[in-house]
Scaffold this motif. Sequence first.
Motif, PDB file in Angstrom:
ATOM      1  N   LEU A 159      -5.570   6.269   5.065  1.00  0.00           N
ATOM      2  CA  LEU A 159      -5.146   4.820   4.498  1.00  0.00           C
ATOM      3  C   LEU A 159      -3.891   4.451   5.352  1.00  0.00           C
ATOM      4  O   LEU A 159      -3.679   3.159   5.649  1.00  0.00           O
ATOM      5  CB  LEU A 159      -5.059   4.520   3.212  1.00  0.00           C
ATOM      6  CG  LEU A 159      -6.174   4.550   2.197  1.00  0.00           C
ATOM      7  CD1 LEU A 159      -5.946   4.420   0.851  1.00  0.00           C
ATOM      8  CD2 LEU A 159      -7.124   3.237   2.595  1.00  0.00           C
ATOM      9  N   MET A 160      -3.185   5.535   5.718  1.00  0.00           N
ATOM     10  CA  MET A 160      -1.810   5.028   6.136  1.00  0.00           C
ATOM     11  C   MET A 160      -2.222   4.578   7.532  1.00  0.00           C
ATOM     12  O   MET A 160      -0.986   4.122   8.365  1.00  0.00           O
ATOM     13  CB  MET A 160      -0.982   6.421   6.491  1.00  0.00           C
ATOM     14  CG  MET A 160      -0.243   6.470   5.077  1.00  0.00           C
ATOM     15  SD  MET A 160       0.642   5.223   4.711  1.00  0.00           S
ATOM     16  CE  MET A 160       1.627   5.846   3.277  1.00  0.00           C
ATOM     17  N   THR A 210       0.901  -1.033  -0.088  1.00  0.00           N
ATOM     18  CA  THR A 210      -0.083   0.040   0.106  1.00  0.00           C
ATOM     19  C   THR A 210       0.793   1.338  -0.226  1.00  0.00           C
ATOM     20  O   THR A 210       0.474   2.139  -0.697  1.00  0.00           O
ATOM     21  CB  THR A 210      -1.042  -0.022   1.255  1.00  0.00           C
ATOM     22  OG1 THR A 210      -1.604  -1.149   1.328  1.00  0.00           O
ATOM     23  CG2 THR A 210      -1.952   1.174   1.153  1.00  0.00           C
ATOM     24  N   ALA A 241      -6.674  13.944  -2.361  1.00  0.00           N
ATOM     25  CA  ALA A 241      -5.801  12.691  -2.294  1.00  0.00           C
ATOM     26  C   ALA A 241      -5.267  12.714  -1.139  1.00  0.00           C
ATOM     27  O   ALA A 241      -4.723  11.615  -0.530  1.00  0.00           O
ATOM     28  CB  ALA A 241      -4.969  12.600  -3.668  1.00  0.00           C
ATOM     29  N   LYS A 293       0.401  14.799 -13.970  1.00  0.00           N
ATOM     30  CA  LYS A 293      -0.937  15.120 -14.886  1.00  0.00           C
ATOM     31  C   LYS A 293      -0.647  16.424 -15.752  1.00  0.00           C
ATOM     32  O   LYS A 293      -0.216  17.470 -15.225  1.00  0.00           O
ATOM     33  CB  LYS A 293      -2.039  15.554 -14.050  1.00  0.00           C
ATOM     34  CG  LYS A 293      -2.920  14.504 -14.131  1.00  0.00           C
ATOM     35  CD  LYS A 293      -4.566  14.748 -13.343  1.00  0.00           C
ATOM     36  CE  LYS A 293      -4.212  15.509 -12.166  1.00  0.00           C
ATOM     37  NZ  LYS A 293      -5.525  15.637 -11.540  1.00  0.00           N
ATOM     38  N   LEU A 350       0.941   3.828  -3.331  1.00  0.00           N
ATOM     39  CA  LEU A 350       0.472   5.117  -3.062  1.00  0.00           C
ATOM     40  C   LEU A 350       1.221   6.290  -3.480  1.00  0.00           C
ATOM     41  O   LEU A 350       0.826   7.169  -4.031  1.00  0.00           O
ATOM     42  CB  LEU A 350      -0.123   5.199  -1.627  1.00  0.00           C
ATOM     43  CG  LEU A 350      -1.503   4.586  -1.039  1.00  0.00           C
ATOM     44  CD1 LEU A 350      -1.716   4.805   0.206  1.00  0.00           C
ATOM     45  CD2 LEU A 350      -2.517   5.216  -2.013  1.00  0.00           C
ATOM     46  N   PHE A 355     -12.204   4.779  -2.069  1.00  0.00           N
ATOM     47  CA  PHE A 355     -12.096   5.983  -1.551  1.00  0.00           C
ATOM     48  C   PHE A 355     -12.262   7.068  -2.268  1.00  0.00           C
ATOM     49  O   PHE A 355     -12.704   7.891  -2.245  1.00  0.00           O
ATOM     50  CB  PHE A 355     -10.788   5.849  -0.618  1.00  0.00           C
ATOM     51  CG  PHE A 355     -10.971   5.448   0.901  1.00  0.00           C
ATOM     52  CD1 PHE A 355     -10.177   4.394   1.188  1.00  0.00           C
ATOM     53  CD2 PHE A 355     -11.496   6.007   1.761  1.00  0.00           C
ATOM     54  CE1 PHE A 355     -10.236   3.711   2.503  1.00  0.00           C
ATOM     55  CE2 PHE A 355     -11.611   5.715   2.904  1.00  0.00           C
ATOM     56  CZ  PHE A 355     -10.930   4.732   3.272  1.00  0.00           C
ATOM     57  N   TYR A 356     -11.603   6.932  -3.360  1.00  0.00           N
ATOM     58  CA  TYR A 356     -11.435   7.870  -4.459  1.00  0.00           C
ATOM     59  C   TYR A 356     -12.565   8.180  -4.833  1.00  0.00           C
ATOM     60  O   TYR A 356     -13.140   9.438  -5.330  1.00  0.00           O
ATOM     61  CB  TYR A 356     -10.500   7.542  -5.472  1.00  0.00           C
ATOM     62  CG  TYR A 356      -9.122   8.094  -5.509  1.00  0.00           C
ATOM     63  CD1 TYR A 356      -8.018   7.428  -5.122  1.00  0.00           C
ATOM     64  CD2 TYR A 356      -8.968   9.397  -5.993  1.00  0.00           C
ATOM     65  CE1 TYR A 356      -6.932   8.035  -5.161  1.00  0.00           C
ATOM     66  CE2 TYR A 356      -7.766   9.954  -5.853  1.00  0.00           C
ATOM     67  CZ  TYR A 356      -6.608   9.291  -5.338  1.00  0.00           C
ATOM     68  OH  TYR A 356      -5.367   9.570  -5.218  1.00  0.00           O
ATOM     69  N   ASN A 388      -5.936  17.233  -5.687  1.00  0.00           N
ATOM     70  CA  ASN A 388      -4.974  16.709  -4.870  1.00  0.00           C
ATOM     71  C   ASN A 388      -5.007  16.911  -3.505  1.00  0.00           C
ATOM     72  O   ASN A 388      -4.502  16.012  -2.701  1.00  0.00           O
ATOM     73  CB  ASN A 388      -3.681  17.612  -5.361  1.00  0.00           C
ATOM     74  CG  ASN A 388      -3.337  16.995  -6.736  1.00  0.00           C
ATOM     75  OD1 ASN A 388      -2.968  16.045  -7.232  1.00  0.00           O
ATOM     76  ND2 ASN A 388      -2.522  17.942  -7.329  1.00  0.00           N
ATOM     77  N   THR A 433     -10.151  13.690  -9.776  1.00  0.00           N
ATOM     78  CA  THR A 433     -10.168  13.896  -8.234  1.00  0.00           C
ATOM     79  C   THR A 433      -9.107  15.266  -8.183  1.00  0.00           C
ATOM     80  O   THR A 433      -8.075  15.085  -8.851  1.00  0.00           O
ATOM     81  CB  THR A 433      -9.455  12.713  -7.459  1.00  0.00           C
ATOM     82  OG1 THR A 433     -10.736  11.701  -8.025  1.00  0.00           O
ATOM     83  CG2 THR A 433      -9.876  13.150  -5.859  1.00  0.00           C
ATOM     84  N   ASN A 481       0.178  11.192 -10.204  1.00  0.00           N
ATOM     85  CA  ASN A 481      -1.061  12.096  -9.994  1.00  0.00           C
ATOM     86  C   ASN A 481      -0.247  13.587 -10.510  1.00  0.00           C
ATOM     87  O   ASN A 481      -0.752  14.294 -11.074  1.00  0.00           O
ATOM     88  CB  ASN A 481      -1.371  12.042  -8.871  1.00  0.00           C
ATOM     89  CG  ASN A 481      -3.082  12.698  -8.804  1.00  0.00           C
ATOM     90  OD1 ASN A 481      -3.651  13.158  -9.939  1.00  0.00           O
ATOM     91  ND2 ASN A 481      -3.328  13.143  -7.678  1.00  0.00           N
ATOM     92  N   ILE A 517      -6.949  11.330   1.754  1.00  0.00           N
ATOM     93  CA  ILE A 517      -7.122   9.846   1.521  1.00  0.00           C
ATOM     94  C   ILE A 517      -5.917   9.203   1.923  1.00  0.00           C
ATOM     95  O   ILE A 517      -6.089   8.254   2.648  1.00  0.00           O
ATOM     96  CB  ILE A 517      -7.734   9.650   0.074  1.00  0.00           C
ATOM     97  CG1 ILE A 517      -9.075  10.144  -0.187  1.00  0.00           C
ATOM     98  CG2 ILE A 517      -7.858   8.143  -0.304  1.00  0.00           C
ATOM     99  CD1 ILE A 517      -9.542  10.217  -1.416  1.00  0.00           C
ATOM    100  N   ARG A 518      -4.874   9.553   1.412  1.00  0.00           N
ATOM    101  CA  ARG A 518      -3.591   8.719   1.674  1.00  0.00           C
ATOM    102  C   ARG A 518      -3.437   8.914   3.239  1.00  0.00           C
ATOM    103  O   ARG A 518      -3.077   7.773   3.854  1.00  0.00           O
ATOM    104  CB  ARG A 518      -2.266   9.451   1.156  1.00  0.00           C
ATOM    105  CG  ARG A 518      -1.165   8.533   1.262  1.00  0.00           C
ATOM    106  CD  ARG A 518      -0.136   9.122   0.158  1.00  0.00           C
ATOM    107  NE  ARG A 518      -0.211  10.478  -0.202  1.00  0.00           N
ATOM    108  CZ  ARG A 518       0.926  11.340  -0.143  1.00  0.00           C
ATOM    109  NH1 ARG A 518       1.799  10.813   0.508  1.00  0.00           N
ATOM    110  NH2 ARG A 518       0.935  12.632  -0.284  1.00  0.00           N
TER     111      ARG A 518
END
Lengths: 171, 91
Positions: free
Chosen positions: B89-90, A16, B82, A30, A20, A168-169, B79, B77, A27, B85-86
Motif C-alpha cells: 500500500l505504501m 494512509t 500485514a 494483541k 497504517l 487487502f486484509y 503479522n 491475520t 495489532n 500488505i503495508r
Amino acid sequence: MNPQHLNASSLKSRFTRRFLRALTKINAQKPISSSSPREIFQRYGRIKAAADKSMANSVRSRRTWSRAMLWKLRSRSYRQASSGRRSAVKTSTTTSHQAIRKKTNHEKENKPTKTGEDQVGFVVQADELRELVPGGEAMDLCNLLDETAHYIKCLTTQVQVMKKIVDFYSL
Amino acid sequence: MSSRRSRSRQSGGSRITDDQINDLVIKLQQLLPEIRNRHSDKVSAAKVLQETCNYIRSLHREVDDLSERLSELLATTDNAQAAIIRSLLMQ
C-alpha cells in the motif's frame, strides 16, 4: 494539474501512512485470546478512534472541525487514563468550546433572508448539521457550510482508504 | 435599502450575504452523490442540507462498519502478512 486534486491525493497518503502505523501498533497490542467478542469490541473502538485521529492529524489545525475532533479525542483519552477524576471531563469540554469560539466568529444566529417556508427548514437543517460536524456548535453559518464541505471530502477519503485496507486484509 | 439594513444586523464580523450562502450551498451540492446527478438548480437549500446530514450519517455508519470488520480481521491475520500488505500500500 488542478491544485485541489493534488491536495486530495496527498491527504490520502498522509492519512494512509498514519492510519497504517496506528493499526500496526494496535495489532502489536494483541493479547493471546484475541478473538473474544469483548476484545473485538475494544479493538473496534481503538481502530475507530485511530482512524478519526489519523484524519484529524492529517489536516492538522488548518480546519476548525479537525481542531474540535482532536480536542474531543484528547479529552476522551485523558478521561480514560484517569477514570477517577470526573470533574476533569466537564472542564475539558467547556474549555474546548471556548477555544473554538476564540478562533472563529461568535455568530451563531445567522438567519439568511430567504423567502418562503424554505427559510425555516434551512435553519432547522443547519442546526442538525451543527450536531454532526465536530465543533459545529460554535460556528456561524458561512463557516459551517465551508467546514462541512471539507469534512465530507475527508470522510470520503477515510472511507475509501479503509475499504482498500479491508479488501487487502481479507484476501 | 431596508433589506440590506436588516441583513447587516450582525455585530462586528463579516457581512454575510445571501449570495455567499448560495455559493456555499451549491458547492456542498456538488459533493453529494445523489443530487449531483439531477438538475442542480432545482434543489432547494434546505433539501441540500438535509441530504448533507443524511450523507454524513451514512459515512459515519460506514466508518463504524469498516472499523468493526478491521477489528475482526486483525484477530485472525498474522503479522507477516500485514507487513507485506503495508509495503504494497505504501507505493
